[in-house]
Design an enzyme around this catalytic site. Structure first.
Site, PDB file in Angstrom:
ATOM      1  CB  ALA A  18      -4.439  11.152   6.494  1.00 57.69           C
TER       2      ALA A  18
ATOM      3  CD  GLN B  58       0.395  -0.714   3.019  1.00 56.14           C
ATOM      4  OE1 GLN B  58       1.526  -1.220   2.628  1.00 56.14           O
ATOM      5  NE2 GLN B  58       0.101  -0.996   4.460  1.00 56.14           N
TER       6      GLN B  58
ATOM      7  CB  ALA C 246      -8.420  -2.191  10.885  1.00 61.42           C
ATOM      8  CB  SER C 247      -7.963   0.699   5.946  1.00 62.58           C
ATOM      9  OG  SER C 247      -7.975  -0.223   5.011  1.00 62.58           O
TER      10      SER C 247
ATOM     11  N   GLY D  51      -7.868   6.248   6.634  1.00 61.03           N
ATOM     12  CA  GLY D  51      -7.399   5.157   5.857  1.00 61.03           C
ATOM     13  C   GLY D  51      -8.017   4.905   4.396  1.00 61.03           C
TER      14      GLY D  51
ATOM     15  CD  GLU E 253      -9.348  -3.240   5.303  1.00 56.69           C
ATOM     16  OE1 GLU E 253     -10.330  -4.408   5.560  1.00 56.69           O
ATOM     17  OE2 GLU E 253      -9.174  -2.641   6.078  1.00 56.69           O
TER      18      GLU E 253
END
Lengths: 154, 779
Positions: free
Chosen positions: B734, B488, B527-528, B736, B739
């Protein structure tokens, strides 16, 4: 055991192999070249691709004994001097995420550009259709190959 | 918006050079020398059976076999949220492919040969192979001992049944809500199991050295959680956490599949019985399909009440999950959806039942989206259908009911700031919603589909992240953190955060993959949450370093700290423009003063983050009262699909996705997530499918028969849209995104197919075959 002589990344090598040994295992375990990866062990994923006489092959489907007298090139050989324009473009376009498929993709793209320096998008897709990538959605890989093909022109 | 130097810039990955040169080291690439042993696992050939006997005598005779182990050697349970698994099957096997025994040998060939000689005698038991049968009264129990299993306090297993957990969420008055409605519409949707298919299979190597310490090299999203679970499971060896070390090299793809602990426990446990040796297991592709985690299968019953004006009055959402034979991780997928199955909508009266059911299929667990993809297939299909029945445009209907900041979530907390409306509007504009397109080919039809999405990180309320940061002589930095770059771009983004605070370019910051001996604690890369959680920890570490630097300058040069700042790798002063002190002159060696003594010393900093406002204290009957989710990331997507009316073959012409990332730390990496996530999502809806026989055996555990997308399967056009409504507690705002990008894919296709052909397919995957058959029926 059988002795094979071949050129590996521009060096002459002589090694002993069993007749049933797979090229991928020999490269990784006997010769310490870890860039070709195992992803499926049956030719589906392309992570183990290497250049055999300039053509991309899946090293998990090749017996080591078959490369006797041939020339094998892995990503280590391609990177040895300095990174190619193709590799620089892959960096610039953030083309890879986890990077596990990268060695195989770079091998396939290198082969493509070697005989078709200015491929169309559809030709790139065709050339990469045997390299599975689960992360990127492929688009950033296409973009980098197109970019490299334009930059090589100059 | 603030003017950032490094935040928000599409910089190239700091691990890019390593990955394209072949230098990057993955688990399978590490050399252990000639003393390395190889383990081959003997797997169950029954979905549910009692183990009568295991005869290892022939296997032991094979040349180069060191030892053969069975469940008797390791009578230990393990599990992340519920301890329901054993290292090896004990008296029973509960799924086809479960580990029963292990042969450890000096060569992989010997191990493989000997494993085939291990004879296991089974007494077959009735197997439950889907959640609907398993839920019925009188069904064979997968775990008769369920009542005794330790679990986290937010799980509610029903002893004496196959229900491992039941998340109930209730708010308002559902019956009154349905009475108030002008239209009540209900239907059932089905989503099958899926496989992660990271190109790197699981690999782990355990070594219990002669001094009695255990090191595990593991392709993992969760090094610290693995260390903890190894220590717990193997505590009878007298291992302290300090004696267990997990070293995580580069990971060749995770997608949730390398979270928690699955096969890694095997080499860890085997090593403890083979002191001084390293023991390696690399899963074959077949084992990867069968014996890691799979995405859960779900049957969802949805009932929605709406008024003529388009107001949603009530939702009854029941989800019955096939979580497989062990649910130590999968039950939390069920839990997460049970808290969030209203989707990103404002609904006053709700009832959600999310039921986690044991079956005799492989264990379900984390998979990118953590249940939300499955939940949204039904809900977002249903939302479009309800809108169409009301005669309201589906996008308009979504705009009317979209959740806004301050609205109540299902569990009664306040919704975080978000740009959902903006996302809907931008996607609708980009896809030219409402404008019909005709195919040039008369045999083909073109349809458009729309979907919203949301997802919150599912994590324990005390999931924490931490960071160490140290300066080197030339003011380059080692940032020492324990999240995993599973592709990622975590390492790059964390470097950008530190760079922004310290005015050192990301190219001068090195981030390595972690070693639990040397790197500070991180819960897991799942879980991002890692951009948000670890990003906050890194930001705090960088601020700590900056404070140390400015304190030193204040002390040595008598300049007030509040007038000092960092710019271009130097300390500068607002009131004395001529003062410039380059960092490389003092961040390790200190500053020499007039009397020849030095002040300062190496700058070493730390940071930590735990979401102290989170809790799981909700009422078990209603889920009201706690704050289980830290925030939601929201977005919208739409696509245009061209379909052959006769064959059902589909081609995605254009896909658009907007996601509210709070603040884009690196837009190039976010575009990468959108493109990759969309294709992964499209594959689940268009062709991927796990096929089991009636004995619970997976029939397609390889890439020949389980097709994942190739370069030929990419949509013609993908338009990523970044929305930025800052998350107040996120690093630079920010949140996440990793996902989320695959979440809308399946309902977009279902909705587009109906738009094109007037047929509604309610079970995934939506294959060409299903469409062709539906079209035949329609004629």
């Amino acid at each position: 055991m059988a002795q094979i002589k071949f050129i590996l990344n521009s060096e002459n090598r002589i090694i002993d192999v069993q007749p049933n040994e797979i090229l991928l295992d020999v490269l990784r375990d006997k010769l310490g070249l870890k860039s070709p990866k195992c992803g499926c062990d049956r030719g589906d994923c392309g992570a183990c691709a290497v250049l055999l006489n300039g053509k991309s092959v899946r090293s998990c489907l090749v017996f080591a004994i078959e490369v006797d007298g041939q020339e094998v090139r892995t990503l280590e050989g391609i990177s040895a001097d300095k990174l190619t324009q193709l590799q620089e473009s892959f960096i610039e376009f953030n083309s890879f995420q986890c990077g596990y498929c990268a060695p195989g993709v770079i091998i396939s793209a290198t082969e493509l550009l070697s005989h078709n320096p200015h491929p169309e998008l559809e030709e790139i897709k065709e050339a990469l259709s045997g390299n599975l990538c689960r992360c990127t959605g492929y688009k950033p890989i296409f973009e980098a190959i197109l970019d490299a093909s334009h930059k090589e022109e100059k | 918006m603030r003017d950032f130097r490094f935040i928000g810039k599409p910089i190239t990955r700091i691990d890019g050079r390593e990955k394209v040169s072949g230098a990057a080291i993955y688990g399978d690439d590490i050399d252990f020398g000639p003393n390395l042993l190889h383990a081959e696992i003997v797997s169950s050939t029954q979905a549910h059976a009692r183990i009568i006997s295991i005869d290892t005598s022939e296997a032991e005779k094979v040349q180069d076999v060191v030892k053969v182990f069975t469940g008797k050697d390791f009578p230990f349970k393990f599990g992340l949220y519920m301890k329901d698994r054993y290292i090896f099957a004990q008296d029973k096997v509960r799924f086809y492919g479960e580990q029963v025994a292990a042969v450890v040998a000096r060569t992989p060939q010997a191990a493989k040969k000997a494993a085939q000689l291990v004879k296991v005698e089974y007494e077959p038991l009735p197997a439950v192979l889907n959640q609907i049968d398993s839920y019925k009264e009188g069904a064979t129990l997968v775990h008769p001992e369920l009542g005794e299993y330790p679990h986290v306090p937010w799980f509610f297993p029903k002893a004496g049944t196959n229900v491992a957990h039941w998340r109930k969420t209730r708010r308002g008055d559902m019956e009154a809500g349905f009475k108030e409605a002008d239209l009540v519409f209900e239907d059932t949707y089905h989503v099958p199991r899926y496989a992660h298919c990271a190109i790197e299979t699981h690999v782990a190597i355990g070594k219990y050295d002669l001094s009695g310490r255990l090191t595990v090299w593991s392709s993992s999203q969760s090094p610290h959680t693995q260390r903890h679970l190894f220590q717990e499971a193997l505590s009878s060896m007298g291992l302290s956490h300090k004696d267990v070390r997990v070293i995580a090299p580069h990971v060749g793809g995770g997608f949730g599949g390398k979270a928690g602990v699955t096969m890694e426990i095997l080499p860890a446990a085997l090593a403890t019985k083979l002191k001084g040796y390293a023991v390696k297991i690399r899963w074959t592709r077949e084992q990867e399909f069968v014996n890691t985690y799979q995405r859960l299968d779900v049957v969802a019953k949805i009932k929605i009440g709406v008024k003529k004006d388009g107001t949603i009055t009530a939702l009854d959402h029941q989800l019955y999950w096939d979580a497989g034979a062990y649910v130590e991780y999968g039950a939390n997928v069920v839990n997460a959806v049970g808290l969030s199955a209203i989707g990103p909508y404002r609904i006053p009266n709700i009832s959600i039942d999310s039921v986690c059911i044991y079956t005799n299929l492989p264990p379900g667990g984390a998979y990118r989206g953590f249940g939300y993809s499955e939940m949204l297939f039904g809900l977002e299909s249903h939302i479009t259908r309800v809108a169409n029945q009301l005669g309201i445009d589906p996008v308009q209907f979504r705009l009317m009911n979209a959740i806004k900041e301050g609205d109540k979530t299902a569990y009664g907390a306040s919704m975080n700031p978000n740009g959902l409306i903006q996302a809907i509007e931008k996607v609708a504009a980009e896809i030219e919603w409402g404008k019909k397109i005709e195919s040039k080919d008369p045999k083909k039809a073109i349809g458009k589909g729309f979907s919203l999405f949301w997802k919150a990180p599912a994590m324990p309320p005390n999931a924490s992240s931490s960071a160490f940061l140290k300066f080197n002589e030339d003011a380059s930095i080692n940032l020492i953190i324990s999240g995993m770059d599973i592709g990622q771009g975590y390492q790059t983004v964390m470097a950008q955060i530190a760079a922004e605070i310290l005015s050192v370019p990301p190219s001068k910051i090195r981030v390595e993959t972690p070693d639990t001996d040397r790197n500070p604690y991180e819960w897991q890369t799942v879980a991002s949450h890692i951009t948000w959680g670890s990003g906050n920890a890194v930001k705090k570490a960088a601020i700590d370093a900056r404070d140390q630097i400015l304190d030193l300058i204040e002390r040595v040069y008598c300049l007030p700290k509040n007038e000092l700042y960092l710019e271009d790798e130097a300390v500068k002063c607002h009131t004395q423009p001529k003062f410039i002190k380059p960092l490389r002159e003092f961040v390790v060696d200190g500053i020499m003063t007039e009397d020849g003594t030095f002040k300062g010393g190496p700058i070493n900093a730390r940071g930590m983050f735990m979401p102290e406002f989170s809790s799981t204290n909700g009422d078990p009957e209603t889920s009201q009262g706690g704050h289980p989710n830290v925030h939601y990331t929201v977005g919208a997507g739409a696509l245009i699909v061209e379909i052959d009316r006769e064959t059902g073959k589909m081609h995605v012409l254009k896909a658009v996705e907007a996601v509210d990332v709070g603040q884009a730390l690196n837009p190039s990496l976010i575009h990468g997530q959108i493109t990759g996530g969309l294709l992964q999502g499209l594959a689940t809806v268009l062709y991927e499918d796990m096929r089991y026989d009636d004995k619970g055996k997976l029939l397609n555990p390889n890439f020949t028969d389980y097709k994942i997308p190739t370069a030929m399967d990419v949509p013609d056009e993908i338009v990523p849209i970044i929305i930025e409504v800052p998350q107040p507690d996120g690093p630079f705002g920010a949140r996440g995104v990793g996902e989320h990008t695959m979440l809308p894919a399946a309902p977009m296709i279902a909705n587009a197919v109906e738009d094109a052909l007037g047929i509604r397919i309610k079970s995934m995957p939506i294959t060409a075959e299903k469409i062709a058959l539906e079209m035949l029926k329609k004629q």
